[in-house]
Every structure is written in structure tokens, then in C-alpha cells.
Design a protein around this motif. Structure first.
Motif, PDB file in Angstrom:
ATOM      1  N   SER A  74      95.212 -48.957 -36.588  1.00 28.10           N
ATOM      2  CA  SER A  74      95.329 -50.289 -35.984  1.00 28.10           C
ATOM      3  C   SER A  74      94.578 -50.323 -34.642  1.00 28.10           C
ATOM      4  O   SER A  74      93.364 -50.142 -34.632  1.00 28.10           O
ATOM      5  N   LEU A  75      95.244 -50.530 -33.514  1.00 26.74           N
ATOM      6  CA  LEU A  75      94.550 -50.484 -32.226  1.00 26.74           C
ATOM      7  C   LEU A  75      93.834 -49.152 -32.049  1.00 26.74           C
ATOM      8  O   LEU A  75      92.677 -49.102 -31.607  1.00 26.74           O
ATOM      9  N   GLY A  76      94.512 -48.054 -32.398  1.00 31.08           N
ATOM     10  CA  GLY A  76      93.872 -46.744 -32.286  1.00 31.08           C
ATOM     11  C   GLY A  76      92.634 -46.633 -33.154  1.00 31.08           C
ATOM     12  O   GLY A  76      91.670 -45.957 -32.797  1.00 31.08           O
ATOM     13  N   GLY A  77      92.638 -47.319 -34.297  1.00 31.52           N
ATOM     14  CA  GLY A  77      91.465 -47.332 -35.155  1.00 31.52           C
ATOM     15  C   GLY A  77      90.314 -48.093 -34.521  1.00 31.52           C
ATOM     16  O   GLY A  77      89.150 -47.690 -34.615  1.00 31.52           O
ATOM     17  N   ARG A  78      90.634 -49.212 -33.870  1.00 35.92           N
ATOM     18  CA  ARG A  78      89.573 -49.981 -33.205  1.00 35.92           C
ATOM     19  C   ARG A  78      88.968 -49.183 -32.056  1.00 35.92           C
ATOM     20  O   ARG A  78      87.753 -49.203 -31.830  1.00 35.92           O
ATOM     21  N   LEU A  79      89.824 -48.468 -31.325  1.00 35.13           N
ATOM     22  CA  LEU A  79      89.335 -47.634 -30.228  1.00 35.13           C
ATOM     23  C   LEU A  79      88.515 -46.456 -30.762  1.00 35.13           C
ATOM     24  O   LEU A  79      87.485 -46.088 -30.179  1.00 35.13           O
ATOM     25  N   ALA A  80      88.972 -45.876 -31.859  1.00 32.98           N
ATOM     26  CA  ALA A  80      88.232 -44.774 -32.478  1.00 32.98           C
ATOM     27  C   ALA A  80      86.868 -45.252 -32.970  1.00 32.98           C
ATOM     28  O   ALA A  80      85.853 -44.562 -32.822  1.00 32.98           O
ATOM     29  N   LEU A  81      86.846 -46.436 -33.553  1.00 34.39           N
ATOM     30  CA  LEU A  81      85.599 -46.999 -34.056  1.00 34.39           C
ATOM     31  C   LEU A  81      84.619 -47.252 -32.915  1.00 34.39           C
ATOM     32  O   LEU A  81      83.417 -46.950 -33.025  1.00 34.39           O
ATOM     33  N   TYR A  82      85.120 -47.797 -31.809  1.00 42.77           N
ATOM     34  CA  TYR A  82      84.239 -48.016 -30.662  1.00 42.77           C
ATOM     35  C   TYR A  82      83.682 -46.686 -30.160  1.00 42.77           C
ATOM     36  O   TYR A  82      82.480 -46.567 -29.878  1.00 42.77           O
ATOM     37  N   HIS A  83      84.542 -45.688 -30.032  1.00 42.17           N
ATOM     38  CA  HIS A  83      84.102 -44.368 -29.569  1.00 42.17           C
ATOM     39  C   HIS A  83      83.013 -43.816 -30.489  1.00 42.17           C
ATOM     40  O   HIS A  83      81.986 -43.327 -30.018  1.00 42.17           O
ATOM     41  N   ALA A  84      83.246 -43.914 -31.796  1.00 46.14           N
ATOM     42  CA  ALA A  84      82.255 -43.400 -32.750  1.00 46.14           C
ATOM     43  C   ALA A  84      80.926 -44.130 -32.626  1.00 46.14           C
ATOM     44  O   ALA A  84      79.858 -43.522 -32.761  1.00 46.14           O
ATOM     45  N   SER A  85      80.978 -45.436 -32.325  1.00 42.77           N
ATOM     46  CA  SER A  85      79.753 -46.229 -32.211  1.00 42.77           C
ATOM     47  C   SER A  85      78.904 -45.825 -31.014  1.00 42.77           C
ATOM     48  O   SER A  85      77.715 -46.177 -30.949  1.00 42.77           O
ATOM     49  N   GLN A  86      79.483 -45.084 -30.086  1.00 42.80           N
ATOM     50  CA  GLN A  86      78.727 -44.590 -28.930  1.00 42.80           C
ATOM     51  C   GLN A  86      77.982 -43.295 -29.249  1.00 42.80           C
ATOM     52  O   GLN A  86      77.337 -42.718 -28.379  1.00 42.80           O
ATOM     53  N   GLU A  87      78.101 -42.850 -30.498  1.00 37.79           N
ATOM     54  CA  GLU A  87      77.404 -41.660 -31.005  1.00 37.79           C
ATOM     55  C   GLU A  87      77.699 -40.416 -30.163  1.00 37.79           C
ATOM     56  O   GLU A  87      76.781 -39.720 -29.704  1.00 37.79           O
ATOM     57  N   PRO A  88      78.965 -40.071 -29.953  1.00 37.54           N
ATOM     58  CA  PRO A  88      79.304 -38.895 -29.151  1.00 37.54           C
ATOM     59  C   PRO A  88      78.920 -37.600 -29.873  1.00 37.54           C
ATOM     60  O   PRO A  88      79.037 -37.508 -31.099  1.00 37.54           O
ATOM     61  N   SER A  89      78.478 -36.631 -29.119  1.00 35.58           N
ATOM     62  CA  SER A  89      78.181 -35.333 -29.729  1.00 35.58           C
ATOM     63  C   SER A  89      79.490 -34.658 -30.105  1.00 35.58           C
ATOM     64  O   SER A  89      80.489 -34.781 -29.400  1.00 35.58           O
ATOM     65  N   GLY A  90      79.492 -33.980 -31.224  1.00 41.28           N
ATOM     66  CA  GLY A  90      80.673 -33.251 -31.660  1.00 41.28           C
ATOM     67  C   GLY A  90      81.536 -33.988 -32.659  1.00 41.28           C
ATOM     68  O   GLY A  90      82.362 -33.370 -33.340  1.00 41.28           O
ATOM     69  N   LEU A  91      81.381 -35.314 -32.786  1.00 41.71           N
ATOM     70  CA  LEU A  91      82.183 -36.070 -33.735  1.00 41.71           C
ATOM     71  C   LEU A  91      81.612 -35.894 -35.140  1.00 41.71           C
ATOM     72  O   LEU A  91      80.448 -36.199 -35.379  1.00 41.71           O
ATOM     73  N   GLU A  92      82.455 -35.431 -36.081  1.00 48.33           N
ATOM     74  CA  GLU A  92      81.977 -35.102 -37.415  1.00 48.33           C
ATOM     75  C   GLU A  92      82.464 -36.043 -38.507  1.00 48.33           C
ATOM     76  O   GLU A  92      81.863 -36.090 -39.596  1.00 48.33           O
ATOM     77  N   ALA A  93      83.540 -36.776 -38.267  1.00 54.60           N
ATOM     78  CA  ALA A  93      84.053 -37.697 -39.289  1.00 54.60           C
ATOM     79  C   ALA A  93      85.021 -38.669 -38.643  1.00 54.60           C
ATOM     80  O   ALA A  93      85.658 -38.354 -37.624  1.00 54.60           O
ATOM     81  N   LEU A  94      85.144 -39.849 -39.245  1.00 57.68           N
ATOM     82  CA  LEU A  94      85.996 -40.915 -38.716  1.00 57.68           C
ATOM     83  C   LEU A  94      86.928 -41.412 -39.813  1.00 57.68           C
ATOM     84  O   LEU A  94      86.493 -41.714 -40.926  1.00 57.68           O
ATOM     85  N   TRP A  95      88.220 -41.502 -39.487  1.00 55.69           N
ATOM     86  CA  TRP A  95      89.251 -41.995 -40.412  1.00 55.69           C
ATOM     87  C   TRP A  95      89.893 -43.225 -39.783  1.00 55.69           C
ATOM     88  O   TRP A  95      90.448 -43.151 -38.686  1.00 55.69           O
TER      89      TRP A  95
END
Length: 250
Positions: A74-95
Motif C-alpha cells: 500500500s503506502l509502503g509499496g508506493r514509497l518502494a516504487l518511487y525508490h526503485a524509479s530512482q535506479e538505486p545501485s544494489g536493488l535487485e527486485a521489487l515486490w
């Protein structure tokens, strides 16, 4: 090579402990975080998505996380999605569990106004009264009276002022529309929706339509699947988090 950690972000009014019922079988280190305004971080404030992203990056550095999978509800998913969209190094998968990718620009003012009404109520009214109305929203239609009462009891420890601040900062009306990013990213993205959460299940089906690389999975539940279907959820999450060579082929 560093182990892959699983970082977990709960929804509005939740806490890091919400994930304890579904994480026992996950491989590697776990980092469930209390969001700003919640739990041990109820005194923390962020001004928006970019500031939250800075805060999350700081939490990862402090925990020594170099490689990670990111889970958000929910909110945590929206925040996770925003973080992933910034293309951070080390992120390997998004749920993502029942979360919104963002509204078109024309629809954002109305959402901001609606969230402001809720924020004022969280600041000014009895939290129990506000929660009773909050959990009567359509997205929580799968909750019967007993389940709603239990959910209110779990959530009434929150600080209404802190919740209001986080709601304003991370309103869906403040969030950029991340559907274009989802349609082009090479990051593995899994979206879990509940069939009884008609709004988000329909949205997930649209996001994972023809040509999409999103792995759309479903459970026969509502909005908060990890709370209401913990065993089924844990199995799906463990399969997702397991390295390919360890995955079952049944």
C-alpha cells in the motif's frame, strides 16, 4: 559477494512488526523498517517522496545493506516504487502489494483535498473514531465487523499528528505517475493483488497487460493480504525471494 537482504515497508498506520507473520522462510538478512511517523520512527518527519528516498538510503547505509530486494504494501509499496524509479545501485527486485503507481496530473488536486480531510481528522479527533471510518472505506470492504474491530485495536497506538504529517507528505496526490517507468524498467517487478480488492486487482491487471514484464500474482483476499492470508502470502514471498537455482519446479 554480500548477501541479498530483504527490505520491507509497511502501509499507513502499520509498523515493521506487521511482516513477522510472513518472513520466517525468507533467505538472507531481513530489514523491516518503521516508516517515518510510525512505530520507533514516529518522531521522524519527511516532506515528500524525495526526502523519504533520502531517508531510506540512509537506513540502508546504516544497516550495511549493499544488495537488496524491496517489498512494499500500500503506502509502503508506493514509497518502494518511487525508490526503485530512482535506479538505486544494489536493488535487485521489487515486490508490490496492492499499491498505486500514481495518478494523472489532472486527478491529483482532488486526491490532495481528500487526504487533507483525513489528515485534519487524524490531528483533531479521537483516533479510534477516525480509524472506525478509515477501515470502512471501499478498499477495506473484505473486513467484517469483527476483523475491523481487531484492526482498530492494533492501530490505535499510533500518534494521530504523526500519521497526519506522513499522509500529507506522501499523499497519492503528491506522487509522480510511475507507470511510464514500470513499462520500461528492466528491474524484476512482481505485483501481488487480492481478487477481493477490486480497485487494486483491476489496476494490477491493467499494469500487467500485453507487453508488460510485470509478474502479476493473485491471492483470493482483499487489500492487506499479508495480514489476512499469511500462509499463502509467505509461500509466494519465499518463492520470489529464493535464488533461481533454489526455486521449486513443481
Amino acid at each position: 559477494m554480500a548477501e541479498v537482504s530483504t527490505v520491507l515497508l509497511h502501509g499507513l498506520l502499520g509498523c515493521a512488526d506487521d511482516w513477522s507473520v510472513v518472513t520466517a522462510a525468507l533467505p538472507g538478512p531481513l530489514l523491516p523498517l518503521d516508516l517515518p511517523g510510525h512505530g520507533a520512527n514516529r518522531g521522524v518527519r519527511v516532506a515528500g517522496f524525495a526526502e523519504f528516498d533520502d531517508w531510506l538510503c540512509q537506513q540502508l547505509r546504516q544497516a550495511g545493506v549493499e544488495r537488496y530486494r524491496l517489498v512494499g504494501y500500500s503506502l509502503g509499496g508506493r514509497l518502494a516504487l518511487y525508490h526503485a524509479s530512482q535506479e538505486p545501485s544494489g536493488l535487485e527486485a521489487l515486490w508490490l502489494e496492492n499499491c498505486h503507481p500514481g495518478l494523472e496530473l489532472v486527478r491529483r488536486p482532488d486526491r490532495l483535498a481528500r487526504d487533507e480531510v483525513w489528515a485534519r481528522r487524524f490531528e483533531e479527533e479521537s483516533l479510534t473514531r477516525v480509524l472506525d471510518d478509515w477501515y470502512r472505506q471501499g478498499v477495506f470492504a473484505d473486513l467484517d465487523e469483527t476483523a475491523r474491530t481487531a484492526q482498530i485495536a492494533r492501530r490505535r497506538h499510533n500518534d494521530g499528528v504523526a500519521i497526519a504529517a506522513m499522509l500529507r507528505a506522501t499523499s497519492l496526490g503528491q506522487q509522480p505517475d510511475l507507470r511510464p517507468w514500470l513499462s520500461t524498467t528492466r528491474l524484476p517487478v512482481t505485483y501481488l493483488s487480492g481478487r477481493r480488492d477490486h480497485k487494486f486487482h483491476t489496476l494490477a491487471c491493467q499494469l500487467a497487460g500485453p507487453g508488460s514484464t510485470i509478474d502479476h500474482r493473485t491471492l483470493e483476499g482483499g487489500h492487506n493480504l499479508h495480514a489476512t492470508l499469511p500462509e499463502s502470502y509467505a509461500r509466494e514471498l519465499a518463492r520470489w525471494a529464493s535464488p533461481p537455482e533454489e526455486k521449486s519446479h513443481d
